[in-house]
Motif scaffolding. Structure first.
Motif, PDB file in Angstrom:
ATOM      1  N   ALA A 167       0.847  -1.200   0.000  1.00  0.00           N
ATOM      2  CA  ALA A 167       0.000   0.000   0.000  1.00  0.00           C
ATOM      3  C   ALA A 167       0.873   1.235   0.000  1.00  0.00           C
ATOM      4  CB  ALA A 167      -0.919   0.001   1.218  1.00  0.00           C
ATOM      5  N   GLY A 168       0.381   2.269  -0.675  1.00  0.00           N
ATOM      6  CA  GLY A 168       1.114   3.526  -0.679  1.00  0.00           C
ATOM      7  C   GLY A 168       0.564   4.484  -1.700  1.00  0.00           C
ATOM      8  N   ASN A 169       1.223   5.620  -1.798  1.00  0.00           N
ATOM      9  CA  ASN A 169       0.834   6.648  -2.752  1.00  0.00           C
ATOM     10  C   ASN A 169       1.400   6.322  -4.122  1.00  0.00           C
ATOM     11  OD1 ASN A 169      -0.533   8.277  -0.883  1.00  0.00           O
ATOM     12  ND2 ASN A 169       1.391   9.151  -0.200  1.00  0.00           N
ATOM     13  N   ILE A 170       0.592   6.551  -5.135  1.00  0.00           N
ATOM     14  CA  ILE A 170       1.024   6.361  -6.510  1.00  0.00           C
ATOM     15  C   ILE A 170       0.498   7.535  -7.328  1.00  0.00           C
ATOM     16  CG2 ILE A 170      -0.970   4.947  -7.132  1.00  0.00           C
ATOM     17  CD1 ILE A 170       0.972   3.317  -8.919  1.00  0.00           C
ATOM     18  N   GLY A 171       1.288   7.947  -8.296  1.00  0.00           N
ATOM     19  CA  GLY A 171       0.836   9.038  -9.152  1.00  0.00           C
ATOM     20  C   GLY A 171       1.905  10.082  -9.340  1.00  0.00           C
ATOM     21  N   SER A 172       1.454  11.315  -9.549  1.00  0.00           N
ATOM     22  CA  SER A 172       2.359  12.431  -9.817  1.00  0.00           C
ATOM     23  C   SER A 172       1.896  13.647  -9.033  1.00  0.00           C
ATOM     24  CB  SER A 172       2.348  12.741 -11.314  1.00  0.00           C
ATOM     25  OG  SER A 172       1.076  13.241 -11.693  1.00  0.00           O
ATOM     26  N   ASP A 173       2.584  14.754  -9.229  1.00  0.00           N
ATOM     27  CA  ASP A 173       2.184  15.997  -8.571  1.00  0.00           C
ATOM     28  C   ASP A 173       0.794  16.441  -9.003  1.00  0.00           C
ATOM     29  OD1 ASP A 173       4.583  16.116  -7.240  1.00  0.00           O
ATOM     30  OD2 ASP A 173       5.524  17.455  -8.699  1.00  0.00           O
ATOM     31  N   VAL A 174       0.393  16.055 -10.207  1.00  0.00           N
ATOM     32  CA  VAL A 174      -0.905  16.449 -10.746  1.00  0.00           C
ATOM     33  C   VAL A 174      -2.023  15.588 -10.164  1.00  0.00           C
ATOM     34  CG1 VAL A 174      -2.261  16.678 -12.864  1.00  0.00           C
ATOM     35  CG2 VAL A 174       0.164  17.260 -12.874  1.00  0.00           C
ATOM     36  N   ARG A 175      -1.770  14.296 -10.067  1.00  0.00           N
ATOM     37  CA  ARG A 175      -2.794  13.378  -9.555  1.00  0.00           C
ATOM     38  C   ARG A 175      -2.129  12.295  -8.719  1.00  0.00           C
ATOM     39  NH1 ARG A 175      -6.076   8.742 -11.734  1.00  0.00           N
ATOM     40  NH2 ARG A 175      -7.955   8.788 -10.481  1.00  0.00           N
ATOM     41  N   MET A 176      -2.457  12.262  -7.444  1.00  0.00           N
ATOM     42  CA  MET A 176      -1.879  11.311  -6.503  1.00  0.00           C
ATOM     43  C   MET A 176      -3.014  10.586  -5.796  1.00  0.00           C
ATOM     44  SD  MET A 176       1.065  10.283  -5.043  1.00  0.00           S
ATOM     45  CE  MET A 176       2.186  11.605  -5.435  1.00  0.00           C
ATOM     46  N   GLU A 177      -2.836   9.294  -5.562  1.00  0.00           N
ATOM     47  CA  GLU A 177      -3.831   8.551  -4.799  1.00  0.00           C
ATOM     48  C   GLU A 177      -3.153   7.488  -3.954  1.00  0.00           C
ATOM     49  OE1 GLU A 177      -6.567   5.934  -6.892  1.00  0.00           O
ATOM     50  OE2 GLU A 177      -5.254   5.959  -8.621  1.00  0.00           O
ATOM     51  N   PHE A 178      -3.815   7.131  -2.872  1.00  0.00           N
ATOM     52  CA  PHE A 178      -3.372   6.055  -1.996  1.00  0.00           C
ATOM     53  C   PHE A 178      -4.076   4.794  -2.453  1.00  0.00           C
ATOM     54  CE2 PHE A 178      -3.491   3.408   1.799  1.00  0.00           C
ATOM     55  CZ  PHE A 178      -2.167   3.498   2.235  1.00  0.00           C
ATOM     56  N   THR A 179      -3.348   3.716  -2.644  1.00  0.00           N
ATOM     57  CA  THR A 179      -3.956   2.487  -3.130  1.00  0.00           C
ATOM     58  C   THR A 179      -3.244   1.275  -2.540  1.00  0.00           C
ATOM     59  OG1 THR A 179      -4.821   1.380  -5.100  1.00  0.00           O
ATOM     60  CG2 THR A 179      -2.538   2.211  -5.219  1.00  0.00           C
ATOM     61  N   ALA A 180      -3.767   0.114  -2.827  1.00  0.00           N
ATOM     62  CA  ALA A 180      -3.175  -1.144  -2.370  1.00  0.00           C
ATOM     63  C   ALA A 180      -3.234  -2.150  -3.506  1.00  0.00           C
ATOM     64  CB  ALA A 180      -3.934  -1.674  -1.159  1.00  0.00           C
ATOM     65  N   ILE A 181      -2.214  -3.001  -3.566  1.00  0.00           N
ATOM     66  CA  ILE A 181      -2.165  -4.057  -4.569  1.00  0.00           C
ATOM     67  C   ILE A 181      -1.703  -5.349  -3.920  1.00  0.00           C
ATOM     68  CG2 ILE A 181      -1.758  -2.497  -6.515  1.00  0.00           C
ATOM     69  CD1 ILE A 181       1.217  -3.285  -6.365  1.00  0.00           C
ATOM     70  N   GLY A 182      -1.990  -6.443  -4.582  1.00  0.00           N
ATOM     71  CA  GLY A 182      -1.529  -7.746  -4.112  1.00  0.00           C
ATOM     72  C   GLY A 182      -2.649  -8.761  -4.076  1.00  0.00           C
ATOM     73  N   ASP A 183      -2.278  -9.988  -3.781  1.00  0.00           N
ATOM     74  CA  ASP A 183      -3.227 -11.098  -3.746  1.00  0.00           C
ATOM     75  C   ASP A 183      -4.351 -10.855  -2.744  1.00  0.00           C
ATOM     76  OD1 ASP A 183      -3.965 -13.893  -4.530  1.00  0.00           O
ATOM     77  OD2 ASP A 183      -3.561 -14.255  -2.393  1.00  0.00           O
ATOM     78  N   THR A 184      -4.032 -10.249  -1.614  1.00  0.00           N
ATOM     79  CA  THR A 184      -5.055  -9.980  -0.595  1.00  0.00           C
ATOM     80  C   THR A 184      -6.164  -9.091  -1.151  1.00  0.00           C
ATOM     81  OG1 THR A 184      -3.455 -10.260   1.185  1.00  0.00           O
ATOM     82  CG2 THR A 184      -5.433  -8.993   1.706  1.00  0.00           C
ATOM     83  N   VAL A 185      -5.777  -8.059  -1.873  1.00  0.00           N
ATOM     84  CA  VAL A 185      -6.753  -7.148  -2.481  1.00  0.00           C
ATOM     85  C   VAL A 185      -7.558  -7.891  -3.542  1.00  0.00           C
ATOM     86  CG1 VAL A 185      -7.035  -4.991  -3.778  1.00  0.00           C
ATOM     87  CG2 VAL A 185      -5.245  -5.179  -2.039  1.00  0.00           C
ATOM     88  N   ASN A 186      -6.879  -8.699  -4.343  1.00  0.00           N
ATOM     89  CA  ASN A 186      -7.565  -9.446  -5.399  1.00  0.00           C
ATOM     90  C   ASN A 186      -8.579 -10.431  -4.833  1.00  0.00           C
ATOM     91  OD1 ASN A 186      -5.980  -8.084  -7.232  1.00  0.00           O
ATOM     92  ND2 ASN A 186      -4.505  -9.755  -7.458  1.00  0.00           N
ATOM     93  N   VAL A 187      -8.222 -11.150  -3.777  1.00  0.00           N
ATOM     94  CA  VAL A 187      -9.150 -12.122  -3.181  1.00  0.00           C
ATOM     95  C   VAL A 187     -10.367 -11.400  -2.601  1.00  0.00           C
ATOM     96  CG1 VAL A 187      -9.458 -13.827  -1.336  1.00  0.00           C
ATOM     97  CG2 VAL A 187      -7.420 -13.911  -2.785  1.00  0.00           C
TER      98      VAL A 187
END
Length: 134
Positions: free
Chosen positions: A63-83
């Motif tokens: 989990a963490g911030n992804i994006g740029s100065d214009v558009r930033m969001e906090f998100t999560a990835i991985g098998d746990t999220v997929n399940v």
């Protein structure tokens, strides 16, 4: 995080909480209560009922911030999220509005309300997962 008509909610991220699984189950119960209250009002107004599907899975993720100065969001990835997402999409097929995994049940302080429903084959997993509901 809002994803179209869905919500991704993380418990124990970014600050770890020992009772994160219980917090997720408690939130799901509150969502059910609010949905039912809204549906009473919707019915009075002749509107269609609101339906929900909630999938909860416990495990490791990134989990963490992804994006740029214009558009930033906090998100999560991985098998746990997929399940968790696969559980949510399986709610209608299983006939339940809340599905959660054995990993979540194992993390609960009190799992007496949990009803084991069986095993469910989900996309991205070789073996079926054990699912529960309340």
């Amino acid at each position: 995080k809002f994803i179209g008509d869905a919500v991704l909610a993380l418990f124990g991220v970014p600050i770890k909480h020992e009772n994160h699984a219980q917090q997720a189950i408690n939130a799901a119960k509150k969502i059910r209560i609010k949905r039912d209250e809204l549906n009473i009002e919707f019915e009075k107004e002749g509107l269609p009922k609101l339906q929900t599907g909630i999938g909860i899975h416990t495990g490791q993720l990134v989990a963490g911030n992804i994006g740029s100065d214009v558009r930033m969001e906090f998100t999560a990835i991985g098998d746990t999220v997929n399940v968790a997402a696969r559980l949510e999409t399986s709610c209608k097929r299983v006939g339940k509005d809340l599905l959660f995994s054995h990993e979540t049940v194992s993390s609960l302080n009190n799992s007496t309300d949990c009803k084991r429903l069986g095993r469910l084959k989900v996309k991205g997993r070789k073996e079926p997962i054990v699912i529960y509901s309340i």
